[in-house]
Scaffold this motif. Structure first.
Motif, short mmCIF file in Angstrom:
data_model
loop_
_atom_site.label_atom_id
_atom_site.label_comp_id
_atom_site.label_asym_id
_atom_site.label_seq_id
_atom_site.Cartn_x
_atom_site.Cartn_y
_atom_site.Cartn_z
N ARG A 49 -28.73 27.02 1.75
CA ARG A 49 -27.92 28.18 2.10
C ARG A 49 -28.83 29.32 2.58
N CYS A 50 -28.72 29.60 3.88
CA CYS A 50 -29.51 30.69 4.45
C CYS A 50 -28.68 31.97 4.39
N LEU A 51 -29.35 33.12 4.44
CA LEU A 51 -28.62 34.37 4.52
C LEU A 51 -28.02 34.49 5.93
N GLY A 52 -27.04 35.37 6.07
CA GLY A 52 -26.32 35.50 7.34
C GLY A 52 -27.14 36.16 8.44
N LYS A 53 -26.48 36.38 9.56
CA LYS A 53 -27.25 36.87 10.72
C LYS A 53 -27.63 38.34 10.64
N SER A 54 -27.11 39.07 9.66
CA SER A 54 -27.55 40.46 9.49
C SER A 54 -28.88 40.52 8.72
N LYS A 55 -29.38 39.36 8.31
CA LYS A 55 -30.69 39.32 7.63
C LYS A 55 -31.64 38.54 8.52
N GLY A 56 -32.69 39.22 8.95
CA GLY A 56 -33.63 38.57 9.87
C GLY A 56 -33.24 38.86 11.31
N ARG A 57 -32.86 40.11 11.56
CA ARG A 57 -32.53 40.51 12.93
C ARG A 57 -33.80 40.60 13.78
N THR A 58 -33.64 40.40 15.08
CA THR A 58 -34.77 40.63 15.99
C THR A 58 -34.93 42.14 16.16
N HIS A 59 -36.13 42.62 15.94
CA HIS A 59 -36.38 44.06 16.08
C HIS A 59 -36.68 44.41 17.53
N PRO A 60 -36.28 45.60 17.98
CA PRO A 60 -36.67 46.00 19.34
C PRO A 60 -38.18 46.22 19.41
N LEU A 61 -38.75 46.08 20.57
CA LEU A 61 -40.19 46.36 20.71
C LEU A 61 -40.39 47.87 20.67
N ILE A 62 -41.32 48.30 19.86
CA ILE A 62 -41.59 49.73 19.71
C ILE A 62 -42.95 50.03 20.33
N ASP A 63 -43.04 51.17 21.03
CA ASP A 63 -44.29 51.61 21.65
C ASP A 63 -45.44 51.50 20.63
N PRO A 64 -46.48 50.71 20.94
CA PRO A 64 -47.57 50.51 19.98
C PRO A 64 -48.24 51.81 19.52
N GLU A 65 -48.22 52.81 20.40
CA GLU A 65 -48.83 54.10 20.01
C GLU A 65 -48.02 54.77 18.91
N VAL A 66 -46.72 54.59 18.98
CA VAL A 66 -45.84 55.17 17.95
C VAL A 66 -46.06 54.43 16.62
N ILE A 67 -46.23 53.12 16.73
CA ILE A 67 -46.51 52.33 15.52
C ILE A 67 -47.81 52.82 14.88
N LEU A 68 -48.83 53.01 15.72
CA LEU A 68 -50.13 53.49 15.21
C LEU A 68 -49.99 54.84 14.52
N ARG A 69 -49.23 55.72 15.16
CA ARG A 69 -49.04 57.05 14.60
C ARG A 69 -48.34 56.97 13.24
N LEU A 70 -47.36 56.08 13.17
CA LEU A 70 -46.63 55.90 11.91
C LEU A 70 -47.53 55.31 10.84
N ARG A 71 -48.39 54.36 11.24
CA ARG A 71 -49.32 53.77 10.25
C ARG A 71 -50.21 54.85 9.66
N LYS A 72 -50.64 55.75 10.53
CA LYS A 72 -51.50 56.84 10.09
C LYS A 72 -50.73 57.77 9.14
N PHE A 73 -49.47 57.99 9.49
CA PHE A 73 -48.62 58.85 8.65
C PHE A 73 -48.46 58.26 7.24
N TYR A 74 -48.21 56.96 7.18
CA TYR A 74 -47.93 56.34 5.89
C TYR A 74 -49.17 56.07 5.05
N LYS A 75 -50.33 55.97 5.72
CA LYS A 75 -51.53 55.51 5.00
C LYS A 75 -51.80 56.26 3.68
N PRO A 76 -51.83 57.60 3.70
CA PRO A 76 -52.12 58.27 2.42
C PRO A 76 -51.05 58.02 1.35
N PHE A 77 -49.80 57.90 1.76
CA PHE A 77 -48.72 57.62 0.80
C PHE A 77 -48.85 56.20 0.25
N ASN A 78 -49.22 55.27 1.14
CA ASN A 78 -49.42 53.89 0.68
C ASN A 78 -50.56 53.83 -0.34
#
Ligand SMILES: Nc1ncnc2c1ncn2[C@@H]1O[C@H](COP(=O)(O)OS(=O)(=O)O)[C@@H](OP(=O)(O)O)[C@H]1O
Length: 297
Positions: A248-277
């Motif tokens: 029994r697998c979970l339904g299609k709302s679990k494991g959605r394909t994510h949109p591609l996000i600008d890698p620079e934005v991802i990097l900026r977010l990683r930097k944002f979260y780093k101290p909290f992590n």
């Protein structure tokens, strides 16, 4: 009323009525006797962490019975009172644990105090996932319901030129785990809070489930025999070791394909979260290794 007792987890829409009455509360085929009790253990978060996968896996254990829907008692339905909450629960016999999951509890200011006042011995489980991937997953869910919302890149910033992240956007705020954990630690000891790695729950579900069962004081019944990695789904699915019926697998709302996000934005977010992590790793004594990830997974 269709959402009573309050279940936005679109996963189990068809099972709501049955689950709300306590039917199918535990392992399939479990007779419906015993009495309704308040939960002794709660999956309190995080949204998009893998909470549904965890609840479905733990309720395969014969000593666990759980509500399928999200009762949202400690956030939206608190004024309905503990009798209402107890009545939402499935029946259990002595020795069985009653559980529910509502991922918004983790970020609800009043939830720690309210849960503590129900029982100071409540066991709390939090599935945590890389906050950047979690934010994108959260956004993907919103996008699936409201296709006209601005892009992730637009919503993520207060001021993109200055690189100012909008930490008031819930998709971002939920991932500041250290901040939220602090309010739980005012009421509960760290030993009462079990953290599940959302990443490991996918690559090693049996390993994570062993730790969850130990934490709940259960014998390790849910093991690798209960999981089957479905290549099409891209996730582990649950099977009953004793029969050969399809997993029994979970339904299609679990494991959605994510949109591609600008890698620079991802990097900026990683930097944002780093101290909290880092703060979160220090508070919990566990390194979830989110710094090692390359981009969104
Ligand atoms: N076994 C299995 N099957 C399917 N999906 C799995 C599984 N294990 C973990 N996950 C991840 O769970 C993510 C959804 O998390 P939640 O169930 O906590 O979401 S919700 O807050 O209840 O809406 C979901 O997030 P997305 O991939 O972004 O859709 C999955 O990555």
């Amino acid at each position: 009323a269709a959402r009573e007792p309050g279940a936005p987890d679109d996963e189990l829409a068809g099972r709501r009525a049955a689950d709300a009455s306590g039917d199918r509360g535990g392992a399939a085929g479990t007779p419906d006797y015993g009495e309704k009790r308040l939960p002794q253990a709660l999956i309190i978060g995080v949204k998009k962490g893998g909470t549904r996968a965890l609840l479905e896996a733990i309720r395969a254990h014969p000593d666990v019975r759980a509500v399928g829907v999200e009762p949202h008692f400690f956030d939206r339905n608190y004024d309905k009172g503990l009798d209402w909450y107890r009545n939402v629960m499935p029946k259990t016999v002595d020795g069985q644990i009653t559980m529910e999951k509502t991922p918004s509890y983790f970020v609800t200011n009043e939830a720690p105090q309210r849960i503590h006042s129900m029982s100071r011995d409540t066991k709390l489980i939090v599935v945590v996932r890389d906050p950047v991937t979690r934010a994108i997953s959260d956004y993907t869910q919103t996008l699936s319901k409201k296709p006209d919302i601005p892009t992730f890149e637009v919503l993520a910033f207060k001021n993109r030129t200055l690189g100012l992240i909008d930490a008031s956007w819930s998709a971002i705020r939920i991932g500041i785990y250290a901040l939220h954990l602090q309010s739980w630690l005012r009421y509960f000891r760290l030993a009462q809070i079990h953290l599940v790695s959302g990443e490991r729950l996918i690559v090693d579900p049996a390993g994570e489930m062993a730790k969850v069962q130990d934490f709940l004081g259960l014998t390790r019944v849910v093991t690798e025999k209960h999981f089957y990695f479905n290549k099409t789904k891209g996730f582990p699915c649950l099977k009953k070791p004793e029969d050969s019926s399809a997993p029994r697998c979970l339904g299609k709302s679990k494991g959605r394909t994510h949109p591609l996000i600008d890698p620079e934005v991802i990097l900026r977010l990683r930097k944002f979260y780093k101290p909290f992590n880092m703060m979160f790793y220090q508070m919990t004594g566990q390194d979830f290794q989110w710094e090692q990830e390359e981009g969104d997974k």
